[in-house]
Design a protein around this motif. Structure first.
Motif, mmCIF file in Angstrom:
data_model
loop_
_atom_site.group_PDB
_atom_site.id
_atom_site.type_symbol
_atom_site.label_atom_id
_atom_site.label_comp_id
_atom_site.label_asym_id
_atom_site.label_seq_id
_atom_site.Cartn_x
_atom_site.Cartn_y
_atom_site.Cartn_z
ATOM 1 N N UNK A 234 0.834 -1.207 0.000
ATOM 2 C CA UNK A 234 0.000 0.000 0.000
ATOM 3 C C UNK A 234 0.870 1.259 0.000
ATOM 4 N N UNK A 235 1.910 1.243 0.823
ATOM 5 C CA UNK A 235 2.825 2.388 0.867
ATOM 6 C C UNK A 235 3.589 2.529 -0.441
ATOM 7 N N UNK B 165 -4.115 11.424 -3.826
ATOM 8 C CA UNK B 165 -2.841 11.102 -3.174
ATOM 9 C C UNK B 165 -3.017 11.058 -1.652
ATOM 10 N N UNK B 166 -3.652 12.093 -1.121
ATOM 11 C CA UNK B 166 -3.837 12.155 0.329
ATOM 12 C C UNK B 166 -4.782 11.064 0.823
ATOM 13 N N UNK C 284 -3.153 3.964 3.445
ATOM 14 C CA UNK C 284 -1.951 3.156 3.630
ATOM 15 C C UNK C 284 -1.343 3.365 5.018
ATOM 16 N N UNK C 285 -1.292 4.594 5.461
ATOM 17 C CA UNK C 285 -0.714 4.882 6.780
ATOM 18 C C UNK C 285 -1.586 4.316 7.894
ATOM 19 N N UNK D 276 -0.413 1.675 10.595
ATOM 20 C CA UNK D 276 -0.503 1.987 12.020
ATOM 21 C C UNK D 276 -1.266 0.889 12.745
ATOM 22 N N UNK D 277 -2.279 0.346 12.108
ATOM 23 C CA UNK D 277 -3.035 -0.758 12.703
ATOM 24 C C UNK D 277 -2.197 -2.010 12.880
ATOM 25 N N UNK D 278 -1.376 -2.313 11.887
ATOM 26 C CA UNK D 278 -0.482 -3.473 11.984
ATOM 27 C C UNK D 278 0.404 -3.335 13.215
#
Length: 135
Positions: A32-33, A48-49, A55-56, A60-62
């Motif tokens: 995703x990143x 984009x945002x 993705x972020x 962060x969840x991972x």
């Protein structure tokens, strides 16, 4: 998109191979990143945002899931490894917050590399067998 922490927790309850799940979510987070990074200049600012936020948030969840597992009293991992997971999760959280505050595709590289190297280690794979190029 489902919260990776919930997926992780549900799979653990179902007796799935935790290691394989960890590899899967780490590689997905890296992908995703990487997609954000590759398409940075092709997307308009809104898209984009939006993709960057998705993705972020996923990543962060991972790392929140890893952090929560490392903090469990009954976690059988050695204390030093749990400490390293906690430190790494804090670093990644700060990096992703920095990316969201001041978007820049180069800032994504470290998290991509970390995810892929951890995934390769969990698989027992040498660095040359990462799912895609980390450069």
């Amino acid at each position: 998109m489902r919260n990776p922490y919930e997926v992780y927790r549900e799979a653990g309850k179902q007796g799935s191979a935790t290691r394989n799940l960890e590899v899967t979510v780490l590689v997905k987070g890296a992908r995703l990143l990487r997609e954000c990074q590759k398409n940075w200049n092709r997307l308009d600012n809104k898209d984009r945002l939006s993709r960057l936020n998705e993705a972020c948030t996923y990543n962060q969840g991972i790392w929140a899931a890893f952090q929560a597992e490392a903090m469990k009293e009954d976690n059988p991992l050695p204390a030093e490894l749990k400490r390293n997971i906690l430190l790494l999760s804090v670093f990644i959280d700060k990096r992703l917050a920095s990316v969201l505050a001041d978007p820049n595709p180069e800032k994504l590289a470290q998290v991509i590399k970390i995810n892929l190297h951890i995934a390769a280690g969990l698989r027992g794979s040498p660095e040359g067998e990462l799912p895609f190029d980390v450069e």
